[in-house]
Enzyme design. Structure first.
Site, PDB file in Angstrom:
ATOM      1  N   HIS A  15       0.829  -1.206   0.000  1.00 57.63           N
ATOM      2  CA  HIS A  15       0.000   0.000   0.000  1.00 57.63           C
ATOM      3  C   HIS A  15       0.866   1.260   0.000  1.00 57.63           C
ATOM      4  O   HIS A  15       2.043   1.245   0.400  1.00 57.63           O
ATOM      5  CB  HIS A  15      -0.910   0.019   1.235  1.00 57.63           C
ATOM      6  CG  HIS A  15      -0.148   0.024   2.539  1.00 57.63           C
ATOM      7  ND1 HIS A  15       0.411   1.170   3.076  1.00 57.63           N
ATOM      8  CD2 HIS A  15       0.170  -0.976   3.385  1.00 57.63           C
ATOM      9  CE1 HIS A  15       1.022   0.882   4.195  1.00 57.63           C
ATOM     10  NE2 HIS A  15       0.905  -0.412   4.417  1.00 57.63           N
ATOM     11  N   GLU A  95      -2.665  -7.050   7.070  1.00 58.60           N
ATOM     12  CA  GLU A  95      -1.446  -6.760   7.824  1.00 58.60           C
ATOM     13  C   GLU A  95      -1.333  -7.706   9.015  1.00 58.60           C
ATOM     14  O   GLU A  95      -2.340  -8.259   9.490  1.00 58.60           O
ATOM     15  CB  GLU A  95      -1.486  -5.303   8.304  1.00 58.60           C
ATOM     16  CG  GLU A  95      -0.322  -4.860   9.171  1.00 58.60           C
ATOM     17  CD  GLU A  95       0.996  -4.843   8.427  1.00 58.60           C
ATOM     18  OE1 GLU A  95       1.566  -5.942   8.254  1.00 58.60           O
ATOM     19  OE2 GLU A  95       1.448  -3.757   8.052  1.00 58.60           O
TER      20      GLU A  95
END
Length: 226
Positions: A15, A95
């Protein structure tokens, strides 16, 4: 699965820059999964999207994206909607779980402990170890390989995820050792790694991950990249 059904390219992207990359104290008041990109993060994603468009050469792309806001916003800012046939939200690409609302001082202390204990095996007090993420990435790979068998399997696959998850995906794919994994740095925000299919239908990375400690990779580990 027929070898010819395997995609030509499997691109991984971290990201773009998030608010937490600028100020870690945001973890104290905003859930990790809800942290957005910065303006710079959107710009980074747009630049990466232009490079990926060239890589995909106008061909359709199947996407698997972490459900975290910063990953979803990265996907939007890539500007590849016209190429994306399927964009599947994939929680197993999220994550590493560190905590819920985080105590910044405690996390810094635990990060120091992790550096001495080992990034793969250290488990955060209210979260996961790297090995936990490795296990869920392994189950995701099983799903992805089944998707390769479908009649409409695309030549291009894109994973929009997180730095640690990217490294563990490659560790699992290329069967890297824990010792080698421990030497690898995260890619930068909106940085990519691409698995390229070779004439023998095996895959190689377009470039290696940077290493933060001195450790010579084995021949098998070195053979993973071009």
């Amino acid at each position: 699965m027929g070898l010819t059904q395997r995609p030509m390219r499997i691109a991984l992207i971290r990201h773009g820059e998030s608010e937490a990359n600028v100020d870690k104290k945001i973890y104290e008041t905003v859930p990790d999964h809800a942290i957005p990109l910065t303006a710079r993060g959107h710009e980074q994603a747009a630049e990466a999207g232009a490079q990926l468009r060239d890589l995909f050469d106008g061909e359709p792309v199947r996407v698997y994206v972490s459900p975290y806001l910063r990953a979803l916003q990265t996907l939007d800012s890539l500007g590849l909607d016209d190429l994306i046939g399927i964009a599947r939200e994939e929680p197993r690409l999220r994550e590493q779980d560190w905590a819920n609302y985080q105590d910044t001082e405690d996390i810094v202390r635990q990060q120091e402990l992790r550096d001495s204990y080992g990034h793969f095996f250290y488990r955060f007090t209210q979260g996961e170890s790297g090995s936990d993420v490795y296990d869920r990435v392994s189950t995701f790979l099983e799903t992805m390989h089944r998707d390769f068998e479908t009649p409409d399997a695309p030549r291009n696959v894109l994973l929009v995820s997180h730095g640690l998850t990217m490294r563990l995906f490659c560790m699992r794919w290329f069967h890297w050792s824990v010792k080698f994994f421990e030497t690898l740095r995260n890619p930068d925000n909106a940085e990519t790694r691409v698995l390229l299919r070779q004439p023998d239908f095996r895959y190689k990375l377009d470039r290696p991950f940077e290493q933060w400690t001195q450790h010579a990779p084995t021949e098998r580990e070195r053979s993973a990249w071009l």
